[in-house]
Design a protein around this motif. Structure first.
Motif, PDB file in Angstrom:
ATOM      1  N   LYS A 203      -4.725  -9.397   6.360  1.00 13.04           N
ATOM      2  CA  LYS A 203      -3.917  -8.843   7.446  1.00 13.04           C
ATOM      3  C   LYS A 203      -3.078  -7.703   6.889  1.00 13.04           C
ATOM      4  CE  LYS A 203      -0.731 -10.382  10.988  1.00 13.04           C
ATOM      5  NZ  LYS A 203       0.364 -11.345  11.129  1.00 13.04           N
ATOM      6  N   ARG A 204      -3.316  -6.510   7.416  1.00 15.16           N
ATOM      7  CA  ARG A 204      -2.610  -5.327   6.926  1.00 15.16           C
ATOM      8  C   ARG A 204      -1.171  -5.292   7.410  1.00 15.16           C
ATOM      9  NH1 ARG A 204      -5.738  -0.684   4.967  1.00 15.16           N
ATOM     10  NH2 ARG A 204      -3.717   0.318   4.854  1.00 15.16           N
ATOM     11  N   LEU A 205      -0.340  -4.576   6.659  1.00 15.76           N
ATOM     12  CA  LEU A 205       1.022  -4.270   7.091  1.00 15.76           C
ATOM     13  C   LEU A 205       1.040  -2.816   7.550  1.00 15.76           C
ATOM     14  CD1 LEU A 205       3.041  -5.910   4.187  1.00 15.76           C
ATOM     15  CD2 LEU A 205       3.300  -6.489   6.602  1.00 15.76           C
ATOM     16  N   GLY A 206       1.917  -2.506   8.460  1.00 14.89           N
ATOM     17  CA  GLY A 206       2.065  -1.116   8.896  1.00 14.89           C
ATOM     18  C   GLY A 206       1.003  -0.705   9.885  1.00 14.89           C
TER      19      GLY A 206
ATOM     20  N   SER B 124      -2.197   1.521  11.403  1.00 13.49           N
ATOM     21  CA  SER B 124      -3.510   1.645  10.761  1.00 13.49           C
ATOM     22  C   SER B 124      -3.551   2.892   9.880  1.00 13.49           C
ATOM     23  CB  SER B 124      -4.617   1.661  11.809  1.00 13.49           C
ATOM     24  OG  SER B 124      -4.700   2.916  12.399  1.00 13.49           O
ATOM     25  N   SER B 125      -4.196   2.739   8.730  1.00 14.24           N
ATOM     26  CA  SER B 125      -4.323   3.800   7.726  1.00 14.24           C
ATOM     27  C   SER B 125      -2.997   4.231   7.093  1.00 14.24           C
ATOM     28  CB  SER B 125      -5.038   5.014   8.298  1.00 14.24           C
ATOM     29  OG  SER B 125      -6.407   4.728   8.347  1.00 14.24           O
ATOM     30  N   GLN B 126      -1.940   3.466   7.299  1.00 15.29           N
ATOM     31  CA  GLN B 126      -0.707   3.711   6.551  1.00 15.29           C
ATOM     32  C   GLN B 126      -0.796   2.903   5.268  1.00 15.29           C
ATOM     33  OE1 GLN B 126       2.049   5.788   7.280  1.00 15.29           O
ATOM     34  NE2 GLN B 126       0.322   6.541   8.482  1.00 15.29           N
ATOM     35  N   PRO B 127      -0.480   3.498   4.122  1.00  9.83           N
ATOM     36  CA  PRO B 127      -0.622   2.752   2.858  1.00  9.83           C
ATOM     37  C   PRO B 127       0.508   1.749   2.642  1.00  9.83           C
ATOM     38  CG  PRO B 127       0.117   4.991   2.423  1.00  9.83           C
ATOM     39  CD  PRO B 127      -0.044   4.880   3.908  1.00  9.83           C
ATOM     40  N   GLU B 128       0.499   0.689   3.439  1.00  5.18           N
ATOM     41  CA  GLU B 128       1.572  -0.301   3.362  1.00  5.18           C
ATOM     42  C   GLU B 128       1.079  -1.614   2.777  1.00  5.18           C
ATOM     43  OE1 GLU B 128       4.769  -0.187   5.297  1.00  5.18           O
ATOM     44  OE2 GLU B 128       4.536   1.954   5.679  1.00  5.18           O
ATOM     45  N   GLY B 129      -0.168  -1.664   2.396  1.00  5.97           N
ATOM     46  CA  GLY B 129      -0.681  -2.883   1.779  1.00  5.97           C
ATOM     47  C   GLY B 129      -0.907  -3.990   2.788  1.00  5.97           C
TER      48      GLY B 129
END
Ligand code: HEC
Ligand code: HEC
Length: 282
Positions: A206-209, A211-216
């Motif tokens: 599950k991504r943070l931030g 979409s396509s933001q480099p937030e890990g």
């Protein structure tokens, strides 16, 4: 027994804080610590005192090294703004595996390892710390090596040197064999029951931030295109088994295992049977 409600409230608060503490993001390190590097095992977990920027001329580099380990995706990840800085091939952080900024004893700790390098190789020759760091860059991070003289490589080395005076953790004993031979089929059941809630039913995390933001990741992927490749250290069943048995679900430790040895082997076998990036070679 007038104090009972308070005790209960206190316990409930601790439980909530303890639970949310697991997903607390590791923010930029704040105030200044003593100049001297730690001589006892530090604790950079969300529950511990955390990392503090040391005083002295090396302080900023050590802090940058800590940042690189904990927010790798934001500094050298594949989605950072400057193409020249895209060294990692996935949006993991080093700390997704080297838990708690490398201070978790049961998750490939980075405390005290500085002195173990250069290390002689079985086939002759030796591996320097820079070589070893770049091995995780090209395998676990599925990316390309950082130049030795880059500020980023020098900062990671400075951070490891800072943690270098503490005696390293004793080597982990080999993972015991399970009663039954490991089964990916049984592992799938464990995955759905125990892991999917965080790592998602498709295993892609599950991504943070936005979409396509480099937030890990809040929960990193266990397979798919954005994770460690098939030549990485974790892509070995005994290692994956020990890591999962000792640390998963996140917050577990070896004194409070959630999985049985059999379940850990089964789920590791299942996870490692899923598709992941191929190591492209040097
Ligand atoms: C996918 C999991 C994973 C990620 C992400 C990862 N590593 Fe590793 N790393 C490992 C494993 C597994 C080992 C092998 C540990 C062992 O030898 O027992 C390892 C070993 C190391 C070692 C050698 C430790 C020793 O005791 O000899 C260093 C240093 C290291 N990693 C640094 C990093 C850095 C810096 C990053 C981020 C740029 C990183 N790793 C990212 C899994 C990972
Ligand atoms: C409560 C949520 C939670 C559950 C449940 C959970 N994990 Fe994790 N897992 C995490 C988090 C969060 C991380 C990253 C840790 C960090 O960055 O501090 C992680 C990291 C990992 C990693 C290393 C990083 C990577 O991307 O490969 C593996 C492997 C892993 N988990 C496997 C499992 C397995 C297998 C299960 C089921 C037995 C499981 N986890 C259950 C939250 C969870």
């Amino acid at each position: 027994m007038k104090s009972t409600p308070f005790v209960l409230l206190f316990a409930a608060t601790c439980a909530i804080l303890g639970f949310t503490g697991l997903s607390v993001r590791h923010e930029a390190p704040a105030p200044v610590a003593p100049t001297k590097p730690p001589t006892t095992w530090p604790d950079y977990s969300a529950r511990g005192p955390g990392f503090r920027v040391p005083q002295g001329p090396d302080g900023p580099m050590i802090a940058y090294g800590y940042d690189l380990l904990t927010r790798t995706y934001a500094i050298v990840g594949p989605e950072v703004a400057a193409p020249a800085m895209r060294f990692a091939g996935n949006n993991l952080s080093c700390q997704n595996c080297h838990l708690d900024g490398g201070t978790n004893r049961f998750a490939f700790p980075l405390v005290g390892v500085f002195g173990a390098f250069p290390r002689s190789l079985p086939g002759g020759g030796e591996m320097t710390l820079v070589d070893r760091l770049n091995r995780c860059m090209t395998h676990s991070m599925n990316g390309r090596p950082l130049p030795t003289d880059s500020r980023e490589m020098q900062a990671m080395v400075a951070f490891l040197k800072y943690l270098g005076d503490v005696p390293p953790a004793p080597p982990q004993p080999p993972t015991p064999q399970p009663p039954l031979s490991p089964s990916a089929e049984r592992g799938a059941v464990v995955f759905d029951k125990v892991c999917a809630a965080c790592h998602q039913p498709n295993g892609l995390g599950k991504r943070l931030g936005a979409s396509s933001q480099p937030e890990g990741y809040e929960f990193p992927p266990l397979w798919g295109p954005d994770t460690f490749n098939d030549a990485a250290g974790l892509d070995m069943a005994p290692r994956m088994t020990a890591f999962v048995l000792h640390n998963m679900p996140r917050g577990t430790d070896p004194l409070h295992p959630v999985l049985s040895l059999q379940q850990a082997w089964d789920v590791a076998t299942y996870v490692l049977a899923q598709p992941r990036p191929r190591y492209a070679g040097p």
